[in-house]
Design an enzyme around this catalytic site. Structure first.
Site, PDB file in Angstrom:
ATOM      1  N   TYR A   1       0.831  -1.209   0.000  1.00  0.00           N
ATOM      2  CA  TYR A   1       0.000   0.000   0.000  1.00  0.00           C
ATOM      3  C   TYR A   1       0.864   1.257   0.000  1.00  0.00           C
ATOM      4  CZ  TYR A   1      -4.364  -2.490   0.572  1.00  0.00           C
ATOM      5  OH  TYR A   1      -5.449  -3.282   0.367  1.00  0.00           O
TER       6      TYR A   1
ATOM      7  N   LYS B   1       4.649 -14.386   4.356  1.00  0.00           N
ATOM      8  CA  LYS B   1       5.013 -15.186   3.183  1.00  0.00           C
ATOM      9  C   LYS B   1       6.539 -15.152   3.104  1.00  0.00           C
ATOM     10  CE  LYS B   1       3.944 -17.346  -0.763  1.00  0.00           C
ATOM     11  NZ  LYS B   1       3.144 -18.593  -0.870  1.00  0.00           N
TER      12      LYS B   1
ATOM     13  N   ASP C   1      -0.975 -18.313   2.346  1.00  0.00           N
ATOM     14  CA  ASP C   1      -1.854 -19.162   1.536  1.00  0.00           C
ATOM     15  C   ASP C   1      -2.394 -20.337   2.362  1.00  0.00           C
ATOM     16  OD1 ASP C   1       0.851 -19.774   1.531  1.00  0.00           O
ATOM     17  OD2 ASP C   1       0.880 -20.648  -0.463  1.00  0.00           O
TER      18      ASP C   1
ATOM     19  N   ASP D   1      -5.742  -7.172   4.291  1.00  0.00           N
ATOM     20  CA  ASP D   1      -6.892  -6.738   3.493  1.00  0.00           C
ATOM     21  C   ASP D   1      -7.645  -7.959   2.979  1.00  0.00           C
ATOM     22  OD1 ASP D   1      -8.541  -5.014   1.921  1.00  0.00           O
ATOM     23  OD2 ASP D   1      -7.322  -5.541   0.177  1.00  0.00           O
TER      24      ASP D   1
HETATM   25 MG    MG Z   1     -10.470  -4.353   1.568  1.00  0.00          MG
END
Ligand code: MG
Ligand code: NAI
Length: 353
Positions: free
Chosen positions: A139, A191, A225, A249
């Site tokens: 972001y 990750k 994942d 998110d």
């Molecule tokens: Mg969202």
């Protein structure tokens, strides 16, 4: 960072001193659901003195700016806001106002609790709190295209970053939250097998910080994942999850799905300088203006805001009235399989306060 009550111990008929707070109705269904919040908070003896300010696509139309200076000034003054959803253009257009607000007020922690409201759904007894790093990662990425031959957008680049200080701050926040709310475990989601630097720094920070909470809060970790799969197969193994911005998110929408959808999921953006409360969902342009929006997610966000300002009693009354309405009376909007309008739902909740 719970703020003290500012009712000043007013006794008898003396008027209560209300807490200044900014209200951003926002775009799409925002005005409909924030109207519902105001009506219901009023019935609870609204502790907030609202300063209503524009933002988002509607502010572009009215003020030529998706984040007008007056809106920023208001939040600078109140340090507290309830925000309806804001429409963000996809691909081009103005930058996400949500991201701008997080950056402007250094709202480093995004808290997204998901608790089962309606029994008998696909998943019972879900109670997971997702803590998302809110400022860095992809972001905060430097994004650009590189031309090749006559294609000006032949290669797309994104260079996200995480800082050690930022990782440590959000991980401490998650553990402190766990301690304060009697939670047993914090799961670190990363990750680090592939994004060895970008998310390895996050896992490292967690491994350094977790021992300080030994005996009070347990820690484990998952690769993102695998975590997504396990959230679907056995969500009950999770308690508090802390993760980087983009993973947070994605997983918070997944977790909202476990409790019956976005119409029930609230969020808080908490920082050192301010706190902004909102629903996890967006502006739902497909149902805007139709009276079909579910106000519960933003009402739960208002409950988080009441908790945050030491009005836990009002928060409890609000949550109880919502539960009585949705579960007890079965009054539900379309997204919950019912046929109640936003207004009917609001009236039903009001009747239970
Ligand atoms: Mg969202
Ligand atoms: P969305 O959350 O607005 O809608 C997804 C689906 O859920 C739609 O079918 C919608 O009708 C339904 N839905 C969402 N909230 C609902 C509610 N309260 N009651 C009943 N149904 C509800 O996500 P979408 O369509 O991806 O995004 C629409 C716009 O919202 C975009 O411009 C996006 O950028 C923005 N957005 C803003 C957010 C914010 O301000 N915090 C968060 C997420 C998206």
């Amino acid at each position: 960072m719970t703020r003290p009550r500012s009712s000043g111990g007013a006794a008898g008929s003396e008027p209560k001193v209300r807490i200044a707070a900014t209200l951003i109705p926002g775009d799409g269904i925002g005005p409909e659901i924030t109207a519902s919040v105001r009506a219901i908070l009023s019935a609870l003896g609204d502790p907030f003195e609202w300063d209503v300010q524009p933002a988002g696509l509607s502010a572009v139309a009215s003020h030529g700016d998706p984040l007008p200076p007056a809106t920023l000034d208001s939040i600078r003054r109140t340090k507290l806001a309830l925000k309806g959803p804001l429409t963000t253009p996809v691909g081009g257009g103005f930058k996400s106002v949500n991201v701008e607000l997080r950056r402007e007020f250094e709202l480093f922690a995004n808290l997204r609790p998901a608790v089962t409201l309606i029994p008998g759904q696909r998943y019972e007894n879900i109670d997971i709190v997702l803590v998302r790093e809110n400022l860095d990662g992809y972001y905060a990425a430097f994004e650009h295209y590189l031309p090749v031959g006559d294609d000006p957008k032949a290669v797309a680049f994104s260079a996200g970053f995480n800082t050690r200080a930022g990782c440590e701050r959000i991980i401490r926040f998650a553990f402190d939250y766990a301690v304060a709310h009697g939670r047993r475990k914090v799961t670190i989601v990363h990750k680090a097998n592939i994004l060895k630097a970008l998310t390895g720094i996050f896992l490292d920070a967690a491994r350094r910080i977790a021992p300080h909470y030994e005996g009070r809060v347990a820690m484990d970790d998952r690769i993102v994942d695998a975590c997504a799969m396990q959230l679907v197969l056995n969500p009950w193994q999770f308690d508090v999850i802390v993760t980087t911005n983009l993973f947070g998110d994605i997983l918070s929408d997944l977790i909202a799905g476990l409790i019956g959808g976005l119409g029930l999921a609230p969020g808080a953006n908490i920082g050192t300088q301010a706190a902004i409360f909102e629903a996890v969902h967006g502006s739902a342009p497909d149902i805007a203006g139709k009276g079909q929006a579910n106000p519960v997610a933003i009402l739960f966000a208002a409950a988080l805001m009441l908790d945050h300002t030491a009005h836990g009693e009002e928060a409890t009354r609000l949550r109880h009235a919502i539960r009585e309405t949705v579960v007890g009376q079965g009054v539900r909007t379309r997204d919950l399989g019912g046929s109640a309008t936003t207004e009917a739902m609001t009236k039903a909740i009001l009747a239970r306060i």
